[in-house]
Every structure is written in C-alpha cells, then in structure tokens.
Design a protein around this motif. Structure first.
Motif, short mmCIF file in Angstrom:
data_model
loop_
_atom_site.label_atom_id
_atom_site.label_comp_id
_atom_site.label_asym_id
_atom_site.label_seq_id
_atom_site.Cartn_x
_atom_site.Cartn_y
_atom_site.Cartn_z
N TYR A 120 44.92 29.10 48.59
CA TYR A 120 44.58 29.73 49.72
C TYR A 120 43.55 28.74 50.74
CZ TYR A 120 43.32 33.18 53.53
OH TYR A 120 43.09 33.79 54.79
N ALA A 121 44.03 28.40 51.76
CA ALA A 121 43.18 27.76 52.82
C ALA A 121 42.29 28.86 53.58
CB ALA A 121 43.82 27.06 53.74
N ILE A 122 41.17 28.64 53.42
CA ILE A 122 40.12 29.67 54.08
C ILE A 122 40.05 29.48 55.92
CG2 ILE A 122 37.60 30.11 54.44
CD1 ILE A 122 38.53 30.54 51.47
N LYS A 123 40.32 30.82 56.17
CA LYS A 123 40.39 31.01 57.71
C LYS A 123 39.04 31.60 58.45
CE LYS A 123 45.55 31.39 57.52
NZ LYS A 123 45.47 31.04 55.84
N SER A 124 39.07 31.47 59.52
CA SER A 124 37.61 32.06 60.37
C SER A 124 37.78 33.41 59.96
CB SER A 124 38.05 31.86 61.74
OG SER A 124 37.19 32.42 62.57
N GLY A 125 36.48 33.97 59.44
CA GLY A 125 36.57 35.78 59.23
C GLY A 125 36.59 35.75 58.03
N ASP A 126 37.19 34.73 57.15
CA ASP A 126 37.26 35.36 55.69
C ASP A 126 35.93 35.07 54.78
OD1 ASP A 126 40.05 35.27 55.45
OD2 ASP A 126 40.38 33.21 55.12
N THR A 127 36.13 36.15 53.90
CA THR A 127 34.82 36.18 53.03
C THR A 127 35.43 36.31 51.69
OG1 THR A 127 34.88 38.62 53.08
CG2 THR A 127 33.54 37.56 54.49
N LEU A 128 34.54 36.07 50.45
CA LEU A 128 35.38 36.10 49.20
C LEU A 128 35.46 37.64 48.64
CD1 LEU A 128 33.14 33.64 46.78
CD2 LEU A 128 35.65 33.29 48.00
N SER A 129 34.57 38.49 49.21
CA SER A 129 34.68 39.83 48.95
C SER A 129 36.16 40.26 49.50
CB SER A 129 33.62 40.72 49.19
OG SER A 129 33.45 40.44 50.58
N GLY A 130 36.34 39.84 50.77
CA GLY A 130 37.57 40.31 51.36
C GLY A 130 38.84 39.55 50.97
N LEU A 131 38.69 38.35 50.45
CA LEU A 131 39.85 37.86 49.70
C LEU A 131 40.20 38.59 48.25
CD1 LEU A 131 39.01 34.05 50.70
CD2 LEU A 131 40.88 35.31 51.71
N ALA A 132 39.01 38.90 47.86
CA ALA A 132 39.08 39.57 46.39
C ALA A 132 40.14 40.70 46.46
CB ALA A 132 37.87 39.69 45.83
N VAL A 133 39.76 41.48 47.43
CA VAL A 133 40.55 42.75 47.98
C VAL A 133 41.81 42.42 48.20
CG1 VAL A 133 40.84 44.81 49.28
CG2 VAL A 133 38.43 44.30 48.57
N LYS A 134 42.06 41.32 49.27
CA LYS A 134 43.41 40.90 49.61
C LYS A 134 44.26 40.36 48.67
CE LYS A 134 45.65 37.70 52.77
NZ LYS A 134 45.47 36.74 53.90
N PHE A 135 43.99 40.00 47.57
CA PHE A 135 44.59 39.14 46.35
C PHE A 135 44.45 39.91 45.12
CE2 PHE A 135 44.11 35.66 49.30
CZ PHE A 135 45.39 35.22 49.57
N LYS A 136 44.03 41.12 45.29
CA LYS A 136 43.70 41.97 44.15
C LYS A 136 43.03 41.38 42.86
CE LYS A 136 47.68 44.54 45.36
NZ LYS A 136 49.25 45.13 45.10
N THR A 137 41.81 40.91 43.23
CA THR A 137 41.12 40.23 42.04
C THR A 137 39.74 40.57 42.47
OG1 THR A 137 40.59 38.00 40.93
CG2 THR A 137 40.92 38.03 43.29
N THR A 138 38.77 39.92 41.82
CA THR A 138 37.43 40.02 42.02
C THR A 138 36.73 38.73 42.44
OG1 THR A 138 36.82 39.55 39.87
CG2 THR A 138 37.29 41.82 40.03
N VAL A 139 35.51 39.08 43.06
CA VAL A 139 34.67 37.84 43.67
C VAL A 139 34.26 36.99 42.29
CG1 VAL A 139 32.33 36.94 44.44
CG2 VAL A 139 33.66 38.94 45.61
N THR A 140 34.09 37.54 41.21
CA THR A 140 33.53 37.02 39.85
C THR A 140 34.71 36.10 39.38
OG1 THR A 140 32.17 38.66 39.13
CG2 THR A 140 33.00 37.07 37.53
N ALA A 141 36.04 36.62 39.72
CA ALA A 141 37.13 35.79 39.09
C ALA A 141 37.48 34.73 40.16
CB ALA A 141 38.39 36.69 39.05
N LEU A 142 37.22 34.79 41.33
CA LEU A 142 37.23 33.89 42.39
C LEU A 142 36.21 32.67 42.07
CD1 LEU A 142 37.89 35.79 45.56
CD2 LEU A 142 39.56 34.09 44.64
#
Length: 315
Positions: free
Chosen positions: A271-293
C-alpha cells in the motif's frame, strides 16, 4: 556422517554407561557423547576428519590446532557445549553433531544426552538448542571432501565453503569438492530490464524486499532499501527454500521465482501511503494491528511517523 548419526536416534545405553559407541572405539563404559561422534565418524568413513577421543575439551583443541574451530554453526560440524562455570572449561562439557541451523537455533544429533532437560543423558536424541546461549561454545569444522556449509562470515570465499549466515540444512551440502562461491557473490541477473543481485540499486530492490517481508522471508535488521545488501541475499534465499527451490537457493532471484513472488505477494499485499494516513487508521482499514504492520515493515521505527508515497507491506 549425518545420516549415520540419525540412524541411531532412539538408542539407549545400558547400566553403568555401557554403550556400543565406547566399545566400538575400544574404550570402557564412560560418559560417551564424544565417543558417539568418534564412532559415527569412523563408521561413516570420516574417521580421519574428527578427533578420536572421549574428551570434549581435547576434541575442541584438536579442531582449534588445525584452524577449523569457529563460533558459528555449520552443517556437519561438531558442536561443543560448556561455559566458563563448567568444571571442564568452555566447550568441555558435552558435544553433538549439527545437521541444520537457523538464525536462532542449531539442530543436532547427540549421544549420552536426552530431550527432557535433565543433566543426565541416557541415549541418542535429536535436539534443538539455542545457538546464542553462553552454553553453546564453539564448532569444529571437519574438512569434508565435498566442502562445508557454514555461517562464519570469515570463511566466505574459501575453497569448498558455502556461506549461509542465517540458515542451512543437509540439502545445502554441495556434492563434490572445489571452490564454491558464496551466495550472491556472483554476477547480478537482469530480469525485465532491471538488475538484481550484488551491486544492484533502485526502487525495484526496495519493492523486492517488501515482497520478501510479505512472504514471511525478510531477514532485515533495517530496511529493506534500494541498495542490494547481504540481507537481500539471505531473504531471497529464505524464499527460494520456502518454495522448494533448494537446488537454486543462492539468494539471487530467477525469472520464475520473481514472477511467483509478485503473483503471490504483489499489489494486494502493499500500500502506498497517502495524505492523512496513519498506521492506526490503516490497521483498521486492512483488518490488522499496528504491531503487525510494524513487524511487516521494519523500516518504520516510529508508529507515528510515516511519509506520503512510501510503500508499506500489508501483513
């Protein structure tokens, strides 16, 4: 050597340490871990490549005097156990034969040992031992005619040596002697107009590393990055072994291997990081965790600091 040792797994000693291996070497019933190695070496036709002794300390010194003692594991090596607190000194307490290793453990066959953690040995067992424990002292490298596969970086480039720093097993033993190049030590390959291997640079090297991490084969302490490194070689080799390409597991990608890696772990896994992205938000979006990311992207050191345009691996 290894196959001969393995066939005795399950053997149990008799009363008073009586055992077939000490007898085979013409010695009385005694603590027999070193006798086991000596007897197996003799039976397999490798008797001249190992010391004939019942003493672990003497065996260690035998390899050391020949310039063949290392603190790194090797397939077919004789490992010596014991730290400075041992009454026999470092490496003088116990010995076994290594048949495989990875970044954390060595896998061995040993006599006069056990698999239950007891200090009393009663037979021949396979064992899994921490290679970084203070108790795991050193390794004697036999001068096998087919060469040796080892994790010692100072042995790179020696005649008959195959260097795999992270992991190796019996399938990595080369047939025949002669000089064996270190993995990744040859020329880079060109696939789809892009260079892969030593000396290669570019965004495609970073992307390859990210795919290898997604495949669960990343061996990076930092990165992956755009400059080909030994970590890329180790990671690619781990993938080659994972898919069963043991005959070409040299750490340099082949066209079919790269195509499979892309097909299995390509666009859907990055996934390419976009404006406004956060790891916590991406973790929710992709059904994973910040630790896993974070684990899938060792290049990210701060969960609160990601950059627009960066490509991350999705676990």
């Amino acid at each position: 050597m290894i196959s001969t040792a393995k066939k005795y797994v399950g053997y149990k000693e008799g009363s008073g340490n009586s055992n077939r291996f000490s007898s085979a070497m013409g010695r009385p019933a005694e603590e027999w871990c070193a006798d086991f190695t000596s007897a197996v070496a003799a039976e397999s036709g490798n008797g001249s490549l190992f010391p004939n002794t019942a003493s672990c300390g003497v065996a260690k010194s035998w390899f050391q005097s020949r310039g063949r003692l290392s603190v790194y594991p090797a397939v077919g090596a004789q490992v010596f156990y014991g730290d400075s607190s041992s009454k026999y000194g470092p490496g003088g307490s116990h010995t076994e034969i290594v048949y495989a290793y990875d970044s954390t453990y060595i896998y061995t066959v040993g006599g006069n040992t056990n698999d239950n953690g007891s200090s009393t040995g009663d037979g021949v067992y396979r064992r899994k031992v921490s290679r970084h424990s203070a108790w795991t002292d050193s390794y004697g490298y036999p001068a096998y005619p087919e060469g040796i596969t080892c994790a010692d970086p100072s042995w790179k480039g020696r005649a008959g040596v195959t260097y795999f720093g992270q992991e190796a097993n019996e399938s990595d033993i080369r047939q025949g002697g002669g000089s064996v190049p270190a993995p990744g030590g040859g020329s880079a390959v060109v696939i789809d107009g892009k260079s892969y291997g030593p000396g290669s640079t570019g965004k495609h090297i970073t992307e390859l590393g990210q795919l290898l991490v997604a495949a669960g084969c990343g061996r990076y302490k930092e990165g992956p990055g755009p400059v080909w490194s030994s970590a890329d070689t180790e990671s690619m080799r781990a993938y080659q072994l994972k898919i069963g390409d043991t005959g070409s597991a040299d750490g340099i990608p082949g066209p079919k291997q790269l195509a499979k890696l892309r097909a299995d772990y390509g666009k859907l896994h990055t996934y390419a990081i976009k404006s406004g992205d956060t790891l916590s938000g991406l973790a929710v979006k992709f059904k994973t965790t910040v630790t896993a990311l974070m684990k899938a992207n060792p290049q990210i050191k701060d969960a609160g600091l990601i950059h627009i345009g960066d490509v991350i691996t999705l676990p």
